[in-house]
Write a protein that holds these residues in place. Sequence first.
Motif, PDB file in Angstrom:
ATOM      1  N   MET A  57       7.935  -0.210  12.977  1.00  0.00           N
ATOM      2  CA  MET A  57       6.165  -0.805  12.751  1.00  0.00           C
ATOM      3  C   MET A  57       6.234  -1.433  13.789  1.00  0.00           C
ATOM      4  SD  MET A  57       6.190  -1.594   8.276  1.00  0.00           S
ATOM      5  CE  MET A  57       7.524  -1.338   7.363  1.00  0.00           C
ATOM      6  N   ALA A  58       4.834  -1.858  14.151  1.00  0.00           N
ATOM      7  CA  ALA A  58       4.554  -2.629  15.100  1.00  0.00           C
ATOM      8  C   ALA A  58       4.995  -3.932  14.498  1.00  0.00           C
ATOM      9  CB  ALA A  58       3.234  -2.496  14.948  1.00  0.00           C
ATOM     10  N   ALA A  59       4.891  -5.454  15.225  1.00  0.00           N
ATOM     11  CA  ALA A  59       4.624  -6.428  15.127  1.00  0.00           C
ATOM     12  C   ALA A  59       4.025  -7.107  14.440  1.00  0.00           C
ATOM     13  CB  ALA A  59       4.877  -7.090  16.461  1.00  0.00           C
ATOM     14  N   GLY A  60       4.755  -7.801  13.010  1.00  0.00           N
ATOM     15  CA  GLY A  60       3.545  -8.328  12.699  1.00  0.00           C
ATOM     16  C   GLY A  60       3.645  -7.176  11.081  1.00  0.00           C
ATOM     17  N   ALA A  61       3.387  -5.791  11.101  1.00  0.00           N
ATOM     18  CA  ALA A  61       3.509  -5.160  10.790  1.00  0.00           C
ATOM     19  C   ALA A  61       4.117  -5.001   9.048  1.00  0.00           C
ATOM     20  CB  ALA A  61       3.611  -3.651  10.819  1.00  0.00           C
ATOM     21  N   GLN A  62       4.066  -5.639   7.767  1.00  0.00           N
ATOM     22  CA  GLN A  62       5.294  -5.176   6.781  1.00  0.00           C
ATOM     23  C   GLN A  62       4.832  -4.078   5.842  1.00  0.00           C
ATOM     24  OE1 GLN A  62       5.799  -8.985   5.242  1.00  0.00           O
ATOM     25  NE2 GLN A  62       7.355  -9.380   4.001  1.00  0.00           N
ATOM     26  N   GLU A  63       5.862  -4.065   5.477  1.00  0.00           N
ATOM     27  CA  GLU A  63       6.398  -2.754   4.303  1.00  0.00           C
ATOM     28  C   GLU A  63       5.155  -3.388   3.183  1.00  0.00           C
ATOM     29  OE1 GLU A  63       9.501  -0.324   1.115  1.00  0.00           O
ATOM     30  OE2 GLU A  63      10.267  -0.921   3.815  1.00  0.00           O
ATOM     31  N   ARG A  64       4.637  -2.102   1.777  1.00  0.00           N
ATOM     32  CA  ARG A  64       3.874  -3.290   0.754  1.00  0.00           C
ATOM     33  C   ARG A  64       4.663  -2.165  -0.136  1.00  0.00           C
ATOM     34  NH1 ARG A  64       0.774  -7.085   1.090  1.00  0.00           N
ATOM     35  NH2 ARG A  64      -0.344  -7.604   3.469  1.00  0.00           N
ATOM     36  N   GLY A  65       4.718  -3.039  -1.206  1.00  0.00           N
ATOM     37  CA  GLY A  65       4.880  -2.365  -2.725  1.00  0.00           C
ATOM     38  C   GLY A  65       4.047  -0.956  -2.727  1.00  0.00           C
ATOM     39  N   PRO A  66       4.791  -0.193  -3.361  1.00  0.00           N
ATOM     40  CA  PRO A  66       3.429   0.798  -4.077  1.00  0.00           C
ATOM     41  C   PRO A  66       2.928   0.006  -5.047  1.00  0.00           C
ATOM     42  CG  PRO A  66       5.801   1.038  -4.347  1.00  0.00           C
ATOM     43  CD  PRO A  66       5.981  -0.202  -3.568  1.00  0.00           C
ATOM     44  N   VAL A  67       3.838  -0.878  -5.842  1.00  0.00           N
ATOM     45  CA  VAL A  67       2.776  -1.084  -7.294  1.00  0.00           C
ATOM     46  C   VAL A  67       1.773  -2.077  -7.522  1.00  0.00           C
ATOM     47  CG1 VAL A  67       3.537  -2.117  -9.029  1.00  0.00           C
ATOM     48  CG2 VAL A  67       4.572  -0.318  -8.605  1.00  0.00           C
ATOM     49  N   THR A  68       2.229  -3.043  -5.857  1.00  0.00           N
ATOM     50  CA  THR A  68       1.478  -4.088  -6.309  1.00  0.00           C
ATOM     51  C   THR A  68       0.674  -4.671  -5.047  1.00  0.00           C
ATOM     52  OG1 THR A  68       3.358  -5.682  -5.485  1.00  0.00           O
ATOM     53  CG2 THR A  68       3.303  -5.701  -7.684  1.00  0.00           C
ATOM     54  N   ASN A  69       1.019  -3.352  -3.978  1.00  0.00           N
ATOM     55  CA  ASN A  69       0.178  -3.941  -2.653  1.00  0.00           C
ATOM     56  C   ASN A  69       0.748  -5.209  -1.963  1.00  0.00           C
ATOM     57  OD1 ASN A  69      -0.597  -2.881  -0.260  1.00  0.00           O
ATOM     58  ND2 ASN A  69      -2.321  -3.807  -0.750  1.00  0.00           N
ATOM     59  N   ARG A  97      21.099  -1.069 -13.657  1.00  0.00           N
ATOM     60  CA  ARG A  97      21.001  -0.070 -12.519  1.00  0.00           C
ATOM     61  C   ARG A  97      19.816   0.738 -11.976  1.00  0.00           C
ATOM     62  NH1 ARG A  97      26.853   2.118 -12.754  1.00  0.00           N
ATOM     63  NH2 ARG A  97      27.749  -0.302 -12.239  1.00  0.00           N
ATOM     64  N   GLY A  98      19.369   0.938 -12.827  1.00  0.00           N
ATOM     65  CA  GLY A  98      18.195   1.428 -11.986  1.00  0.00           C
ATOM     66  C   GLY A  98      16.444   0.878 -13.101  1.00  0.00           C
ATOM     67  N   PRO A  99      15.685   1.031 -12.702  1.00  0.00           N
ATOM     68  CA  PRO A  99      14.238   0.653 -13.355  1.00  0.00           C
ATOM     69  C   PRO A  99      14.230   1.341 -14.550  1.00  0.00           C
ATOM     70  CG  PRO A  99      14.122   2.314 -11.566  1.00  0.00           C
ATOM     71  CD  PRO A  99      15.597   1.995 -11.265  1.00  0.00           C
ATOM     72  N   SER A 100      14.250   0.663 -15.839  1.00  0.00           N
ATOM     73  CA  SER A 100      14.479   1.477 -16.639  1.00  0.00           C
ATOM     74  C   SER A 100      15.226   1.004 -17.942  1.00  0.00           C
ATOM     75  CB  SER A 100      14.067   3.155 -17.300  1.00  0.00           C
ATOM     76  OG  SER A 100      15.576   3.836 -17.423  1.00  0.00           O
ATOM     77  N   LEU A 101      14.897   0.776 -19.397  1.00  0.00           N
ATOM     78  CA  LEU A 101      15.739   0.306 -19.930  1.00  0.00           C
ATOM     79  C   LEU A 101      16.603   1.277 -20.498  1.00  0.00           C
ATOM     80  CD1 LEU A 101      13.166  -1.085 -22.466  1.00  0.00           C
ATOM     81  CD2 LEU A 101      14.582  -2.584 -21.415  1.00  0.00           C
ATOM     82  N   ALA A 125      12.356  -3.718  -3.367  1.00  0.00           N
ATOM     83  CA  ALA A 125      11.202  -2.726  -4.274  1.00  0.00           C
ATOM     84  C   ALA A 125      11.075  -2.247  -5.382  1.00  0.00           C
ATOM     85  CB  ALA A 125      12.416  -1.449  -4.369  1.00  0.00           C
ATOM     86  N   GLU A 126       9.763  -1.754  -5.447  1.00  0.00           N
ATOM     87  CA  GLU A 126       9.236  -2.261  -6.866  1.00  0.00           C
ATOM     88  C   GLU A 126       8.754  -0.501  -6.991  1.00  0.00           C
ATOM     89  OE1 GLU A 126       5.788  -5.068  -5.671  1.00  0.00           O
ATOM     90  OE2 GLU A 126       5.270  -3.519  -5.656  1.00  0.00           O
ATOM     91  N   HIS A 127       9.143  -0.762  -8.902  1.00  0.00           N
ATOM     92  CA  HIS A 127       9.073   1.503  -9.464  1.00  0.00           C
ATOM     93  C   HIS A 127       8.483   0.816 -11.097  1.00  0.00           C
ATOM     94  CE1 HIS A 127       9.336   5.120 -10.171  1.00  0.00           C
ATOM     95  NE2 HIS A 127      10.351   4.423 -12.211  1.00  0.00           N
ATOM     96  N   GLY A 128       7.610   0.945 -11.050  1.00  0.00           N
ATOM     97  CA  GLY A 128       6.351   0.686 -12.702  1.00  0.00           C
ATOM     98  C   GLY A 128       6.902  -0.974 -12.608  1.00  0.00           C
ATOM     99  N   HIS A 129       6.437  -1.179 -13.453  1.00  0.00           N
ATOM    100  CA  HIS A 129       7.093  -1.831 -14.046  1.00  0.00           C
ATOM    101  C   HIS A 129       8.341  -3.076 -13.501  1.00  0.00           C
ATOM    102  CE1 HIS A 129       3.195  -2.230 -16.832  1.00  0.00           C
ATOM    103  NE2 HIS A 129       3.952  -1.537 -17.712  1.00  0.00           N
TER     104      HIS A 129
END
Length: 164
Positions: free
Chosen positions: A17-29, A47-51, A70-74
């Motif tokens: 990634m370019a300097a200053g660029a940062q990854e963004r969450g796919p849910v919240t941005n 252990r994973g993203p669900s009940l 990381a993000e996944h749904g809620h």
Amino acid sequence: MKSGIAALMALVLSLPMAAGAQERGPVTNLPLPRFVSMKASEGNVRRGPSLTHRIDWVFKRRDMPLEITAEHGHWRRVRDRDGAGGWVHYSLLSGVRTAIVEQDMLDILAKPEPGAMVAAQLESGVIARLEECEPDWCEISAAGYDGWAPKSALWGVAADEVFE
């Protein structure tokens, strides 16, 4: 033609990634990683993203700073200062910023400068609220005391992070 585009895409995706660029969450941005705190006094870490995923352990410290990776749904994958983590429901998290004191008997200073008057001392492990962070210092409050601490003595704020 398609193979040329595919090769170009593969090249672009492999570049750092370019300097200053940062990854963004796919849910919240919102930026990843980022720091938050525990809103609840107790929260299951799965252990994973669900009940349906197994509970590996339970966080039992309100206001504890956590890093979202990381993000996944809620669900948000988080880690604590020891690197332990897993998936927690977003409703258990708060945007209120806190940090853990990592240096025993840390001097909290009246001003953000070496040699300033000591306002208090905090033990290692104390959770403090982050009020503001400059390049090298953060204004914190804990146990009824307010003052400035070197950012390097805190866990819960990125080294290059600045905010008011």
